[in-house]
Motif scaffolding. Structure first.
Motif, PDB file in Angstrom:
ATOM      1  N   GLU A   1      56.276  43.403 -20.438  1.00 54.21           N
ATOM      2  CA  GLU A   1      55.675  43.667 -21.742  1.00 54.21           C
ATOM      3  C   GLU A   1      56.685  44.227 -22.724  1.00 54.21           C
ATOM      4  O   GLU A   1      56.524  44.112 -23.936  1.00 54.21           O
ATOM      5  CB  GLU A   1      54.508  44.648 -21.595  1.00 54.21           C
ATOM      6  CG  GLU A   1      53.305  44.065 -20.882  1.00 54.21           C
ATOM      7  CD  GLU A   1      52.152  45.051 -20.838  1.00 54.21           C
ATOM      8  OE1 GLU A   1      52.294  46.142 -21.425  1.00 54.21           O
ATOM      9  OE2 GLU A   1      51.126  44.720 -20.233  1.00 54.21           O
ATOM     10  N   TYR A   2      57.742  44.864 -22.207  1.00 54.00           N
ATOM     11  CA  TYR A   2      58.738  45.503 -23.053  1.00 54.00           C
ATOM     12  C   TYR A   2      60.132  45.038 -22.639  1.00 54.00           C
ATOM     13  O   TYR A   2      60.383  44.771 -21.465  1.00 54.00           O
ATOM     14  CB  TYR A   2      58.646  47.022 -22.945  1.00 54.00           C
ATOM     15  CG  TYR A   2      57.249  47.555 -23.160  1.00 54.00           C
ATOM     16  CD1 TYR A   2      56.710  47.656 -24.431  1.00 54.00           C
ATOM     17  CD2 TYR A   2      56.469  47.936 -22.073  1.00 54.00           C
ATOM     18  CE1 TYR A   2      55.426  48.134 -24.624  1.00 54.00           C
ATOM     19  CE2 TYR A   2      55.185  48.419 -22.250  1.00 54.00           C
ATOM     20  CZ  TYR A   2      54.665  48.519 -23.531  1.00 54.00           C
ATOM     21  OH  TYR A   2      53.397  48.985 -23.721  1.00 54.00           O
TER      22      TYR A   2
ATOM     23  N   THR B   1      61.964  45.797 -27.910  1.00 56.56           N
ATOM     24  CA  THR B   1      60.851  45.032 -28.476  1.00 56.56           C
ATOM     25  C   THR B   1      59.774  44.843 -27.423  1.00 56.56           C
ATOM     26  O   THR B   1      59.996  45.072 -26.237  1.00 56.56           O
ATOM     27  CB  THR B   1      61.301  43.637 -28.960  1.00 56.56           C
ATOM     28  OG1 THR B   1      61.871  42.936 -27.848  1.00 56.56           O
ATOM     29  CG2 THR B   1      62.315  43.724 -30.075  1.00 56.56           C
ATOM     30  N   THR B   2      58.616  44.405 -27.880  1.00 58.01           N
ATOM     31  CA  THR B   2      57.585  43.948 -26.955  1.00 58.01           C
ATOM     32  C   THR B   2      57.754  42.452 -26.753  1.00 58.01           C
ATOM     33  O   THR B   2      58.183  41.739 -27.659  1.00 58.01           O
ATOM     34  CB  THR B   2      56.174  44.224 -27.510  1.00 58.01           C
ATOM     35  OG1 THR B   2      56.067  43.634 -28.811  1.00 58.01           O
ATOM     36  CG2 THR B   2      55.909  45.708 -27.611  1.00 58.01           C
ATOM     37  N   THR B   3      57.424  41.983 -25.573  1.00 61.27           N
ATOM     38  CA  THR B   3      57.540  40.546 -25.296  1.00 61.27           C
ATOM     39  C   THR B   3      56.250  39.814 -25.591  1.00 61.27           C
ATOM     40  O   THR B   3      56.202  38.595 -25.562  1.00 61.27           O
ATOM     41  CB  THR B   3      57.923  40.325 -23.826  1.00 61.27           C
ATOM     42  OG1 THR B   3      56.945  40.957 -22.986  1.00 61.27           O
ATOM     43  CG2 THR B   3      59.288  40.934 -23.540  1.00 61.27           C
ATOM     44  N   THR B   4      55.172  40.581 -25.850  1.00 67.09           N
ATOM     45  CA  THR B   4      53.891  39.972 -26.212  1.00 67.09           C
ATOM     46  C   THR B   4      53.373  40.646 -27.471  1.00 67.09           C
ATOM     47  O   THR B   4      53.708  41.795 -27.755  1.00 67.09           O
ATOM     48  CB  THR B   4      52.849  40.137 -25.091  1.00 67.09           C
ATOM     49  OG1 THR B   4      52.664  41.542 -24.825  1.00 67.09           O
ATOM     50  CG2 THR B   4      53.300  39.429 -23.834  1.00 67.09           C
ATOM     51  N   THR B   5      52.551  39.945 -28.223  1.00 62.24           N
ATOM     52  CA  THR B   5      51.959  40.513 -29.424  1.00 62.24           C
ATOM     53  C   THR B   5      50.529  40.944 -29.148  1.00 62.24           C
ATOM     54  O   THR B   5      49.948  40.618 -28.124  1.00 62.24           O
ATOM     55  CB  THR B   5      51.974  39.496 -30.578  1.00 62.24           C
ATOM     56  OG1 THR B   5      51.264  38.325 -30.166  1.00 62.24           O
ATOM     57  CG2 THR B   5      53.393  39.131 -30.957  1.00 62.24           C
TER      58      THR B   5
ATOM     59  N   ARG C   1      59.920  53.630 -26.236  1.00 57.51           N
ATOM     60  CA  ARG C   1      58.845  53.145 -25.389  1.00 57.51           C
ATOM     61  C   ARG C   1      57.476  53.542 -25.945  1.00 57.51           C
ATOM     62  O   ARG C   1      56.526  52.745 -25.948  1.00 57.51           O
ATOM     63  CB  ARG C   1      59.019  53.683 -23.967  1.00 57.51           C
ATOM     64  CG  ARG C   1      57.980  53.169 -22.973  1.00 57.51           C
ATOM     65  CD  ARG C   1      57.938  51.624 -22.979  1.00 57.51           C
ATOM     66  NE  ARG C   1      56.981  51.148 -22.006  1.00 57.51           N
ATOM     67  CZ  ARG C   1      57.301  50.807 -20.762  1.00 57.51           C
ATOM     68  NH1 ARG C   1      58.545  50.901 -20.352  1.00 57.51           N
ATOM     69  NH2 ARG C   1      56.386  50.368 -19.950  1.00 57.51           N
TER      70      ARG C   1
ATOM     71  N   LEU D   1      56.512  51.435 -29.056  1.00 55.07           N
ATOM     72  CA  LEU D   1      56.086  50.088 -28.677  1.00 55.07           C
ATOM     73  C   LEU D   1      54.712  50.112 -28.027  1.00 55.07           C
ATOM     74  O   LEU D   1      53.848  49.279 -28.328  1.00 55.07           O
ATOM     75  CB  LEU D   1      57.109  49.458 -27.727  1.00 55.07           C
ATOM     76  CG  LEU D   1      58.497  49.176 -28.312  1.00 55.07           C
ATOM     77  CD1 LEU D   1      59.424  48.620 -27.234  1.00 55.07           C
ATOM     78  CD2 LEU D   1      58.421  48.214 -29.485  1.00 55.07           C
ATOM     79  N   PHE D   2      54.495  51.064 -27.128  1.00 49.27           N
ATOM     80  CA  PHE D   2      53.224  51.142 -26.423  1.00 49.27           C
ATOM     81  C   PHE D   2      52.072  51.452 -27.381  1.00 49.27           C
ATOM     82  O   PHE D   2      51.044  50.775 -27.383  1.00 49.27           O
ATOM     83  CB  PHE D   2      53.301  52.213 -25.338  1.00 49.27           C
ATOM     84  CG  PHE D   2      51.976  52.493 -24.683  1.00 49.27           C
ATOM     85  CD1 PHE D   2      51.469  51.642 -23.713  1.00 49.27           C
ATOM     86  CD2 PHE D   2      51.221  53.599 -25.059  1.00 49.27           C
ATOM     87  CE1 PHE D   2      50.239  51.896 -23.119  1.00 49.27           C
ATOM     88  CE2 PHE D   2      49.991  53.855 -24.474  1.00 49.27           C
ATOM     89  CZ  PHE D   2      49.501  52.995 -23.504  1.00 49.27           C
TER      90      PHE D   2
ATOM     91  N   GLN E   1      51.231  48.715 -29.845  1.00 51.45           N
ATOM     92  CA  GLN E   1      50.542  47.592 -29.201  1.00 51.45           C
ATOM     93  C   GLN E   1      49.053  47.881 -29.013  1.00 51.45           C
ATOM     94  O   GLN E   1      48.257  46.954 -28.875  1.00 51.45           O
ATOM     95  CB  GLN E   1      51.203  47.286 -27.860  1.00 51.45           C
ATOM     96  CG  GLN E   1      51.043  45.847 -27.417  1.00 51.45           C
ATOM     97  CD  GLN E   1      51.926  45.532 -26.231  1.00 51.45           C
ATOM     98  OE1 GLN E   1      52.210  46.378 -25.393  1.00 51.45           O
ATOM     99  NE2 GLN E   1      52.374  44.286 -26.137  1.00 51.45           N
TER     100      GLN E   1
ATOM    101  N   ARG F   1      54.939  43.820 -35.694  1.00 44.63           N
ATOM    102  CA  ARG F   1      55.680  43.861 -34.429  1.00 44.63           C
ATOM    103  C   ARG F   1      56.960  44.657 -34.647  1.00 44.63           C
ATOM    104  O   ARG F   1      57.812  44.280 -35.455  1.00 44.63           O
ATOM    105  CB  ARG F   1      56.012  42.446 -33.961  1.00 44.63           C
ATOM    106  CG  ARG F   1      56.874  42.370 -32.696  1.00 44.63           C
ATOM    107  CD  ARG F   1      57.054  40.915 -32.276  1.00 44.63           C
ATOM    108  NE  ARG F   1      57.883  40.786 -31.089  1.00 44.63           N
ATOM    109  CZ  ARG F   1      59.189  40.554 -31.134  1.00 44.63           C
ATOM    110  NH1 ARG F   1      59.801  40.426 -32.307  1.00 44.63           N
ATOM    111  NH2 ARG F   1      59.879  40.441 -30.009  1.00 44.63           N
TER     112      ARG F   1
END
Length: 515
Positions: free
Chosen positions: A85-86, A107-111, A143, A146-147, A150, A158
């Motif tokens: 996810e990250y 970054t996050t790998t998913t939106t 972290r 990003l968390f 999300q 993003r």
């Protein structure tokens, strides 16, 4: 009283060092002592840690050498963390086509599941460190940003988070440093102006030059958009640099957030302009002082003063991008991952790597003594003092201070708050209409990005997600909210301009001593 005691200690230490170095050769750095068996958790700087430092430094040199041989000005080593996810990428960028600068991108790998990919807006955020650390000091905040972002169900933004090591800090050094005597170090001055030039170039050449490509799910078409501004978040000297940079290059900056910013720069000692190689006397003084501040006892004492809770830095909790806050415990649904394996293997004893070990590792190369001497003698940023620059920055500013900082106290933050509020009395239109907020974090010291990452993220995200100054003036910042960090509670409290303007005589005196 704390500020006076600290100032007297600094000047006394400097005076003693100057007296010693005038008549003696600088002593060798004392070896790292093994931790006492009777107090295994009070001294994280063990003999095992010393070996880890040396191995870590050798690995950095090998990786740096590999990156320097790359044909590209930017090279990358990508680490995928947890459940994909990250993502944290470690990269190198060539400053002035000469100096390799280490930086990281998270970054996050998913939106967000509620947002369509085609509607997602990329938001670049540059996190600037304090003195003596590298971008690893931002991993906890990265972290958490990003968390928590999300979890914003309606957000269409993003985050792309950048951390960077200043030249002469962390993992950013000339290619072959030789105590100030190598060709790459010739006429190199480690100064505020040089770091500002580095940061401005980095923002233009890396952060804002990176195109954002969005691919829709329906027709597989891609759209490339450009980013023209970045959010700056600076802690300690990073806040000083962020303020001056915003004043100098406002067209590059979206908002400015100051985390216990220091309004002063170095000592600006006379007799040398700070450009290497150093003359004999500054070189001897720089070596003596550098060996003093990187002594393991001094590092520990500094951290004990800078942090409210030792557990936040002593290795009790895992301190990394992919496992921060874990102490062989289960996931508690607050953004901390189940770090049982990592926590128990990080140092072989159920503990993470102490922050002091990471700081000491940054000093193990051949360029540290010369760099420190250069910084001691270098002048503040040219052109404008800190408070004058702050008064004229034409962007929205958030002051986010650890309320128990012994140096950049809440009174210092209040002085900055009043300075920013005075923008409404004159200056250009952008500065007059820009928003300003001041939030204090109780039970937090000088480094809120590292000691209170959850609380900082909770305040920072609504500020960053607001669309304009009008919204940032009123968006809720969770005032009087209590946040649980792994090592204790943090109280978020917003300070009104009326409270800042009612500084007492002692607070006015204390704040005037710093800048």
């Amino acid at each position: 009283f704390k500020m006076t005691r600290f100032a007297v200690l600094c000047y006394a230490t400097t005076a003693v060092a100057i007296g010693i170095t005038a008549f003696q050769a600088p002593p060798a750095l004392p070896p790292i002592r093994a931790a006492s068996n009777s107090r295994p958790f009070l001294s994280p700087f063990s003999a095992h840690s010393s070996s880890r430092i040396r191995n870590h430094h050798k690995a950095l040199i090998r990786r740096s050498s590999t990156q320097h041989n790359s044909d590209s000005s930017i090279s990358a080593h990508t680490n995928h963390h947890n459940n994909d996810e990250y993502k944290l990428e470690q990269k190198t960028w060539m400053f002035q086509d000469k100096y390799p600068i280490a930086y990281e991108v998270a970054t996050t790998t998913t939106t967000n599941s509620e947002s369509n990919e085609e509607d997602v807006l990329t938001v670049p955020i540059l996190l600037l460190n304090g003195f003596g650390v590298g971008s690893f000091h931002q991993h906890r905040l990265m972290r958490q940003l990003l968390f928590q972002q999300q979890q914003q169900q309606e957000s269409k933004k993003r985050y792309v988070l950048y951390g960077i090591d200043y030249l002469g800090q962390g993992k950013s050094w000339p290619k072959d440093p030789q105590d100030g005597n190598s060709p790459d170090e010739y006429q190199l001055g480690y100064s505020a102006d040089m770091w500002l030039d580095q940061l401005a170039s980095f923002v233009r050449e890396v952060v804002l030059s990176t195109p954002t490509t969005t691919t829709t799910d329906t027709n597989d078409e891609s759209t490339t958009t450009s980013i023209n501004k970045v959010h700056l978040v600076g802690n300690s000297v990073g806040g000083y640099l962020a303020t001056i940079l915003t004043h100098q290059k406002p067209q590059l900056i979206s908002t400015l957030t100051l985390l216990n910013a220091t309004p002063v720069w170095g000592l600006n000692l006379p007799g040398w302009d700070g450009k290497l190689p150093a003359p004999a006397v500054p070189k001897a003084i720089g070596r003596q002082m550098f060996d003093l501040i990187r002594n393991e006892d001094v590092i520990r004492q500094y951290l004990e003063a800078a942090y409210v809770r030792a557990e936040a830095f002593d290795g009790t909790f895992v301190d990394s991008f992919d496992g921060w806050g874990c102490i062989a415990a289960d996931n508690d649904d607050d953004g901390r991952d189940n770090g049982r394996d990592e926590a128990t293997t990080a140092s072989g004893s159920g503990r993470g790597e102490p922050l002091g070990v990471k700081i000491r590792a940054c000093t193990e190369g051949n360029g540290g003594h010369a760099a420190f001497a250069s910084i001691l003698w270098s002048a503040p940023a040219s052109g404008v003092p800190f408070y004058e620059a702050l008064q004229h920055v034409p962007v929205d500013v958030l002051l986010l201070f650890g309320g128990d900082d012994p140096w950049c106290t809440e009174a210092v933050g209040k002085r900055m708050h009043v300075t920013l509020a005075s923008r409404r009395n004159g200056g250009d239109d952008a500065a007059v209409t820009a928003a300003c907020r001041f939030v204090s974090l109780g039970n937090v010291g000088h480094c809120p990005n590292h000691e209170a990452p959850k609380a900082v993220a909770q305040v920072l995200i609504p500020w960053l997600n607001a669309d304009d100054s009008e919204e940032r003036r009123v968006v809720p910042l969770d005032s009087l909210c209590q946040i649980h960090e792994p090592w204790g509670e943090v109280l978020i409290r917003e300070i009104s301009i009326e409270e800042s303007e009612s500084l007492g005589l002692i607070d006015r005196f204390v704040s005037s001593m710093v800048g």
